[in-house]
Design an enzyme around this catalytic site. Structure first.
Site, PDB file in Angstrom:
ATOM      1  N   CYS A   1      66.659  43.076   7.616  1.00 57.38           N
ATOM      2  CA  CYS A   1      65.987  44.330   7.249  1.00 57.38           C
ATOM      3  C   CYS A   1      66.273  44.677   5.786  1.00 57.38           C
ATOM      4  O   CYS A   1      67.340  44.403   5.265  1.00 57.38           O
ATOM      5  CB  CYS A   1      66.503  45.416   8.180  1.00 57.38           C
TER       6      CYS A   1
ATOM      7  N   TYR B   1      60.907  69.123 -11.959  1.00 54.24           N
ATOM      8  CA  TYR B   1      60.780  68.217 -10.808  1.00 54.24           C
ATOM      9  C   TYR B   1      61.388  68.915  -9.584  1.00 54.24           C
ATOM     10  O   TYR B   1      62.322  68.406  -8.966  1.00 54.24           O
ATOM     11  CB  TYR B   1      61.499  66.886 -11.050  1.00 54.24           C
TER      12      TYR B   1
ATOM     13  N   CYS C   1      68.503  59.774  -9.224  1.00 53.81           N
ATOM     14  CA  CYS C   1      68.621  58.849  -8.100  1.00 53.81           C
ATOM     15  C   CYS C   1      68.625  57.404  -8.602  1.00 53.81           C
ATOM     16  O   CYS C   1      68.599  56.473  -7.805  1.00 53.81           O
ATOM     17  CB  CYS C   1      67.510  59.085  -7.084  1.00 53.81           C
TER      18      CYS C   1
HETATM   19  N1  SAH Z   1      64.494  68.752  -6.895  1.00 55.09           N
HETATM   20  C1  SAH Z   1      63.780  68.476  -5.676  1.00 55.09           C
HETATM   21  C2  SAH Z   1      62.856  67.262  -5.758  1.00 55.09           C
HETATM   22  C3  SAH Z   1      63.404  66.026  -6.382  1.00 55.09           C
HETATM   23  S1  SAH Z   1      62.449  64.568  -6.132  1.00 55.09           S
HETATM   24  C4  SAH Z   1      64.744  68.367  -4.517  1.00 55.09           C
HETATM   25  O1  SAH Z   1      65.944  68.287  -4.710  1.00 55.09           O
HETATM   26  O2  SAH Z   1      64.281  68.395  -3.373  1.00 55.09           O
HETATM   27  C5  SAH Z   1      61.477  64.467  -7.561  1.00 55.09           C
HETATM   28  C6  SAH Z   1      60.268  65.368  -7.533  1.00 55.09           C
HETATM   29  O3  SAH Z   1      59.555  65.157  -8.765  1.00 55.09           O
HETATM   30  C7  SAH Z   1      59.271  65.101  -6.424  1.00 55.09           C
HETATM   31  O4  SAH Z   1      59.006  66.297  -5.746  1.00 55.09           O
HETATM   32  C8  SAH Z   1      58.008  64.595  -7.156  1.00 55.09           C
HETATM   33  O5  SAH Z   1      56.813  64.992  -6.529  1.00 55.09           O
HETATM   34  C9  SAH Z   1      58.166  65.257  -8.505  1.00 55.09           C
HETATM   35  N2  SAH Z   1      57.475  64.625  -9.640  1.00 55.09           N
HETATM   36  C10 SAH Z   1      57.221  63.306  -9.822  1.00 55.09           C
HETATM   37  N3  SAH Z   1      56.642  63.105 -11.025  1.00 55.09           N
HETATM   38  C11 SAH Z   1      56.535  64.323 -11.623  1.00 55.09           C
HETATM   39  C12 SAH Z   1      56.032  64.763 -12.876  1.00 55.09           C
HETATM   40  N4  SAH Z   1      55.517  63.910 -13.753  1.00 55.09           N
HETATM   41  N5  SAH Z   1      56.097  66.077 -13.156  1.00 55.09           N
HETATM   42  C13 SAH Z   1      56.604  66.964 -12.274  1.00 55.09           C
HETATM   43  N6  SAH Z   1      57.104  66.597 -11.063  1.00 55.09           N
HETATM   44  C14 SAH Z   1      57.063  65.300 -10.735  1.00 55.09           C
END
Ligand code: SAH
Length: 447
Positions: free
Chosen positions: A77, A307, A404
């Site tokens: 996996c 984000y 991440c």
């Molecule tokens: N801070 C949040 C989400 C983190 S994940 C938490 O802790 O739950 C990263 C996030 O970035 C996702 O929701 C994704 O949809 C968003 N994202 C991806 N590319 C982006 C961009 N260019 N501008 C704004 N947000 C974006």
């Protein structure tokens, strides 16, 4: 060294994917399922200029860190890479991976803070997307492939997911529902997507289909209710008719219950829709956010949360902050974030649906001067455009970076240093035990 050679290899390192690494004839040889301290007989499968891949044929001397893998499909996996070593060693490897990236790519000679370990190393996930095999069984993809390894129980998922999958499989077989075939583009069922809100136990089931509707949906609802009872809050279909590796399409339709589930995170009620991001390890997300809050020193400050997903980080700070501005690109997530603010009586939060870099530019034109900026980008990290706007236009005291992928974090560390932001401290947080992934929170200070 040639393909098919058999060599004796001392494994003394770990690749970023979690493979054991040894040196032979001056090149690095990557061997899955081995670990630091192993001596193994290895068959060479592929030779490149400066590295090679091999397969362990025989374990001659096992590492002290080894344990018996507790999953039957571990060797096939693509999910877990560390089920054969103890958790102590796994954390040591993960912390070293982050430090190595920060040193090598970021150019900082700075040790990480003590890694924040997970309390649970099994069944910690609250979300799974299972591909469905042509036989109608759920499973997982093999490493670097779309071959489906059928598996009826995964140690990373809650047990209820196993029972929900069994019910869906029973329904597919009983009603002869067709399954999507990647090579022909025909067939209906593509993936089964499950979510559980751990604090409330609310469950969401999404069937991802190559079509517009689902026959026998009443029968499916009945079978799922038998398993989950009242906890089943939402059954939806997601439409994905594209020939693509992307799992989810843009449209969801609710066929039973609500179109969201609600969890509680850092004392905030969080509504989650299928297309909204939500941290897959709830308990560790709280620890991650606590660390981000500590680094942000946000009390009575204006915080820009870039984000932001469903608004979780910003909303967890809102009560003590002066103002929160969240930016996120997915419309459903922004909608969730706004409703989440309202449902929690939070009045000092604003959410913008836009690309983070574009929104930052616009906010700079509005003369916004956040005291603290928090970024939590996907694996590819921030664009240099965005980092420029943050450093030159906002010029906050502090920048907190939740990452991440420590390789892109490290790349951005180097860019930020040139922009006058110095990495002060960083902490790895183990959100994903048994996998090669590791989260990092980093604190930058304006010079
Ligand atoms: N801070 C949040 C989400 C983190 S994940 C938490 O802790 O739950 C990263 C996030 O970035 C996702 O929701 C994704 O949809 C968003 N994202 C991806 N590319 C982006 C961009 N260019 N501008 C704004 N947000 C974006």
């Amino acid at each position: 060294m040639n393909k098919n050679d058999e060599i004796i290899l001392n494994i003394d390192g770990t690749s970023s994917d979690g493979y054991g690494v040894g040196r032979y004839d001056g090149i690095a040889v990557f061997v899955p399922l081995t670990t630091e301290g192993d001596v193994a007989r290895v068959k060479i499968l592929k030779v490149k200029k400066s590295y090679a891949y091999g397969k362990m044929i025989e374990l001659l001397t096992p590492s002290q860190s080894r344990k018996e893998p507790d999953c039957d499909v571990f060797s096939q996996c693509g999910g877990c890479v560390y089920r054969h070593i103890n958790y102590e060693k796994e954390c040591e490897i993960k912390s070293a991976k982050v430090e190595n990236n920060i040193r090598r790519i970021g150019g900082y000679d700075l040790k990480p803070q003590q890694i924040i370990k997970a309390d649970r190393i099994c069944r910690y996930r609250n979300k799974a997307q299972f591909p469905v095999s042509l036989n109608g069984n759920t499973g997982f993809y093999a490493t670097h492939s779309h071959r489906i390894i059928e598996s009826d129980d995964c140690l990373l998922q809650p047990e209820i997911f196993t029972r929900l999958c069994a019910a869906i499989t029973e329904w597919i077989k009983k009603y002869n529902i067709s399954v999507y075939n990647e090579s022909t583009g025909k067939g209906l069922i593509r993936h089964v997507y499950l979510r559980i809100a751990e604090k409330t136990q609310q469950i969401m089931v999404v069937i991802i289909i190559n079509g517009d509707s689902l026959d026998y949906s009443k029968e499916l609802t009945g079978l799922l209710l038998n398993v989950a009872g009242n906890n089943l809050k939402s059954l939806q279909i997601n439409i994905n008719k594209k020939d693509t590796n992307v799992i989810l399409g843009d449209i969801c339709k609710t066929i039973y219950g609500q179109d969201y589930i609600t969890d509680i995170l850092c004392d905030v009620e969080i509504r989650i829709s299928p297309l909204s991001f939500y941290q897959v390890n709830r308990d560790m997300a709280e620890k991650l956010y606590e660390k981000a809050a500590e680094y942000a020193e946000f009390e009575d400050k204006t915080v820009l949360d870039l984000y932001c997903g469903a608004g979780t980080i910003g909303l967890s700070l809102a009560k003590k902050a002066k103002k929160i501005i969240g930016v996120e690109i997915i419309p459903d997530a922004v909608e969730d974030a706004k409703i989440n603010a309202e449902n929690n009586g939070i009045k000092n939060a604003e959410f913008i649906c836009m690309d983070a870099a574009a929104a930052a530019k616009e906010l700079a034109i509005r003369k916004l001067k956040p005291d603290v900026v928090i970024v939590d980008p996907p694996r590819k990290g921030c664009t240099s455009d965005l980092l420029n706007t943050i450093a030159n236009d906002f010029a906050p005291e502090r920048l907190v970076y939740v990452s991440c992928d420590s390789a892109t974090l490290a790349r951005d560390c180097a860019i930020l240093r040139d922009l006058g932001y110095i990495l002060k401290e960083y902490t790895p947080v183990d959100m994903f035990p048994a996998t090669s992934h590791i989260e990092t929170v980093a604190k930058f200070i304006r010079q």
